[in-house]
Design a protein around this motif. Structure first.
Motif, PDB file in Angstrom:
ATOM      1  N   TYR A   1       0.830  -1.197   0.000  1.00  0.00           N
ATOM      2  CA  TYR A   1       0.000   0.000   0.000  1.00  0.00           C
ATOM      3  C   TYR A   1       0.871   1.255   0.000  1.00  0.00           C
ATOM      4  O   TYR A   1       1.958   1.265   0.589  1.00  0.00           O
ATOM      5  CB  TYR A   1      -0.928   0.012   1.221  1.00  0.00           C
ATOM      6  N   LEU A   2       0.375   2.313  -0.648  1.00  0.00           N
ATOM      7  CA  LEU A   2       1.076   3.590  -0.679  1.00  0.00           C
ATOM      8  C   LEU A   2       0.359   4.573   0.233  1.00  0.00           C
ATOM      9  O   LEU A   2      -0.809   4.893   0.021  1.00  0.00           O
ATOM     10  CB  LEU A   2       1.129   4.136  -2.112  1.00  0.00           C
ATOM     11  N   MET A   3       1.065   5.043   1.248  1.00  0.00           N
ATOM     12  CA  MET A   3       0.516   5.966   2.226  1.00  0.00           C
ATOM     13  C   MET A   3       1.184   7.330   2.102  1.00  0.00           C
ATOM     14  O   MET A   3       2.234   7.475   1.482  1.00  0.00           O
ATOM     15  CB  MET A   3       0.746   5.428   3.652  1.00  0.00           C
ATOM     16  N   VAL A   4       0.569   8.329   2.726  1.00  0.00           N
ATOM     17  CA  VAL A   4       1.204   9.631   2.876  1.00  0.00           C
ATOM     18  C   VAL A   4       0.893  10.159   4.271  1.00  0.00           C
ATOM     19  O   VAL A   4      -0.204   9.973   4.780  1.00  0.00           O
ATOM     20  CB  VAL A   4       0.727  10.634   1.795  1.00  0.00           C
ATOM     21  N   GLU A   5       1.894  10.736   4.885  1.00  0.00           N
ATOM     22  CA  GLU A   5       1.713  11.467   6.139  1.00  0.00           C
ATOM     23  C   GLU A   5       1.926  12.945   5.862  1.00  0.00           C
ATOM     24  O   GLU A   5       2.892  13.329   5.198  1.00  0.00           O
ATOM     25  CB  GLU A   5       2.726  11.016   7.195  1.00  0.00           C
ATOM     26  N   ILE A   6       1.013  13.770   6.366  1.00  0.00           N
ATOM     27  CA  ILE A   6       1.169  15.216   6.280  1.00  0.00           C
ATOM     28  C   ILE A   6       1.311  15.747   7.711  1.00  0.00           C
ATOM     29  O   ILE A   6       0.421  15.535   8.543  1.00  0.00           O
ATOM     30  CB  ILE A   6      -0.017  15.883   5.568  1.00  0.00           C
ATOM     31  N   ARG A   7       2.428  16.393   7.964  1.00  0.00           N
ATOM     32  CA  ARG A   7       2.722  16.889   9.317  1.00  0.00           C
ATOM     33  C   ARG A   7       2.608  18.403   9.373  1.00  0.00           C
ATOM     34  O   ARG A   7       2.845  19.090   8.370  1.00  0.00           O
ATOM     35  CB  ARG A   7       4.124  16.441   9.739  1.00  0.00           C
ATOM     36  N   THR A   8       2.257  18.900  10.556  1.00  0.00           N
ATOM     37  CA  THR A   8       2.076  20.344  10.730  1.00  0.00           C
ATOM     38  C   THR A   8       2.949  20.857  11.864  1.00  0.00           C
ATOM     39  O   THR A   8       3.471  20.081  12.684  1.00  0.00           O
ATOM     40  CB  THR A   8       0.609  20.671  11.058  1.00  0.00           C
ATOM     41  N   ASP A   9       3.059  22.192  11.928  1.00  0.00           N
ATOM     42  CA  ASP A   9       3.880  22.808  12.968  1.00  0.00           C
ATOM     43  C   ASP A   9       3.205  22.781  14.341  1.00  0.00           C
ATOM     44  O   ASP A   9       3.830  23.126  15.345  1.00  0.00           O
ATOM     45  CB  ASP A   9       4.238  24.253  12.593  1.00  0.00           C
ATOM     46  N   GLU A  10       1.953  22.368  14.410  1.00  0.00           N
ATOM     47  CA  GLU A  10       1.259  22.268  15.691  1.00  0.00           C
ATOM     48  C   GLU A  10       1.215  20.835  16.212  1.00  0.00           C
ATOM     49  O   GLU A  10       0.524  20.533  17.191  1.00  0.00           O
ATOM     50  CB  GLU A  10      -0.163  22.828  15.566  1.00  0.00           C
ATOM     51  N   GLY A  11       1.943  19.935  15.528  1.00  0.00           N
ATOM     52  CA  GLY A  11       2.037  18.554  15.997  1.00  0.00           C
ATOM     53  C   GLY A  11       0.967  17.621  15.477  1.00  0.00           C
ATOM     54  O   GLY A  11       1.004  16.419  15.784  1.00  0.00           O
ATOM     55  N   LEU A  12       0.027  18.141  14.705  1.00  0.00           N
ATOM     56  CA  LEU A  12      -0.999  17.267  14.125  1.00  0.00           C
ATOM     57  C   LEU A  12      -0.450  16.587  12.872  1.00  0.00           C
ATOM     58  O   LEU A  12       0.233  17.223  12.058  1.00  0.00           O
ATOM     59  CB  LEU A  12      -2.253  18.063  13.779  1.00  0.00           C
TER      60      LEU A  12
END
Length: 380
Positions: free
Chosen positions: A14-25
């Motif tokens: 499976y191909l996943m993606v993680e998107i990270r933010t500066d607020e830790g979410l």
């Protein structure tokens, strides 16, 4: 809040993606371009360079920007856009402290009826699969072929009488085994010509299948409409389609009674919700396509919870048998009575496990296509 990283990665097949933010979410999404994962990963890298530094909450704006930024689309591109859209909705739900379906208008149901996959290289194996599904509490079975799941390495040959006659006989046998407490979702994998599909569809009417899935190739929508007009069995199709415009053309031809949008291919949760609305206007049911991983199921359930015309959810139990459950932690489960619980956690209800990439290393399936006994290519 801004996006700091867009990280695509392969997890098992499976191909996943993680998107990270500066607020830790952190949001997670999945691409449905399962046959072309490397190409879709390249599109994710490309899209990620645009997203870094932007607000993750401008979901529709980012969708429109990415979709309309190029003249070229297709499965690899739309799989990447879908993964991003799912991950952005995941972040939005976490930001507001609610499951995504709450942001889509709130739930219209608290559980989603599901069908499990039944596989078999012999008729006996398929029948055993139906029996096992009943014992597990499922009230519908799918991926149920009347032609057998024969290995693609094995050359194919049957006469027309054998091909259609045996298939009709098989579906009636499935009904005998299932009784009237289990719906049959008959899967043809686009392997018939329109004329063959009409013969088969007419022959299985008495077995009362819930639907006949992908009887012909989706390349010509008029052919699907031709089959739909000639038989009295509902048609389900749409898993290869990548946009609301594809589905609009399908629906306008009265060629489908159950649309099958793949949330990880049609533009994510945003795209699937719009397709469901198109179908609702024609009293057509929604059966989200889902041969993928746990993130896909979690995203599908957000649609199932919020769409009035949702009918049934594909749940790939057999396909996930070898996938380590701890790689993706999910907030849904089969209730033992044929339904999946709707996630109540903020976001989509799926999280990457702490050691996921080690315990589920990449596994890219090889390219295989079945050949006829005469050496030509066969659709299967």
């Amino acid at each position: 809040m801004i996006i700091t990283e867009v990280r695509p990665f392969l997890l098992d097949r499976y191909l996943m993606v993680e998107i990270r933010t500066d607020e830790g979410l952190t949001g997670i999404g999945e691409s449905g371009a399962w046959g072309f994962l490397e190409a879709s990963r390249g599109a994710l890298d490309h899209f990620g360079r645009y997203l870094v530094g932007k607000s993750p909450l401008l979901i529709e704006h980012h969708w429109q920007y990415l979709y309309r930024s190029t003249h070229f689309r297709g499965a690899a591109i739309m799989g990447a856009l879908s993964a991003i859209d799912i991950a952005l909705w995941d972040i939005a739900g976490q930001h507001h402290g609610v499951p995504v379906h709450q942001l889509l208008g709130g739930p219209v149901r608290d559980r989603a009826r599901a069908y499990c996959h039944v596989y078999g290289t012999s008729r006996a194996e398929l029948i055993d699969g139906i029996v096992a599904a009943k014992e597990q509490g499922f009230t519908a079975v799918g991926h149920l072929t009347p032609f057998l799941d024969t290995p693609r390495e094995q050359p194919y040959f049957e006469t027309e009488a054998q091909k259609i006659g045996r298939a009709i006989e098989a579906v009636h046998r499935y009904r005998e085994v299932a009784g009237d407490g289990v719906d049959l979702c008959i899967e043809l994998h686009r392997r018939l010509t329109p004329a063959e599909a009409v013969l088969l569809g007419s022959g299985i009417e008495g077995a009362l299948p819930m639907f006949l899935e992908d009887p012909v190739l989706p390349d010509n929508l008029d052919e699907m409409a031709y089959v739909a007009d000639k038989i009295n069995v509902p048609i389900a199709t749409g898993e290869r389609m990548t946009s609301i415009w594809d589905f609009e053309m399908l629906l306008s031809r009265n060629a489908v009674q159950y649309v099958r949008p793949d949330v990880c291919l049609v533009g994510g949760i945003s795209g699937a919700k719009k397709i469901a609305a198109l179908a609702e206007a024609r009293h057509v049911g929604v059966v989200p396509h889902n041969p993928l991983g746990p993130v896909s199921t979690a995203a599908c359930l957000q649609i199932a919870a919020s769409v009035p015309n949702f009918a049934l959810q594909e749940f790939p139990t057999v396909d996930l048998a070898g996938f380590p459950a701890e790689a993706i932690e999910v907030d849904y489960a089969h209730d033992g009575r044929g339904f999946l619980t709707v996630p109540s956690a903020p976001g989509i209800g799926a999280r990457l496990g702490p050691d996921a990439e080690r315990i589920a290393p990449p596994r890219i399936p090889p390219l295989t296509t079945r050949l006829h006994l005469d050496g030509s290519v066969v659709d299967q």
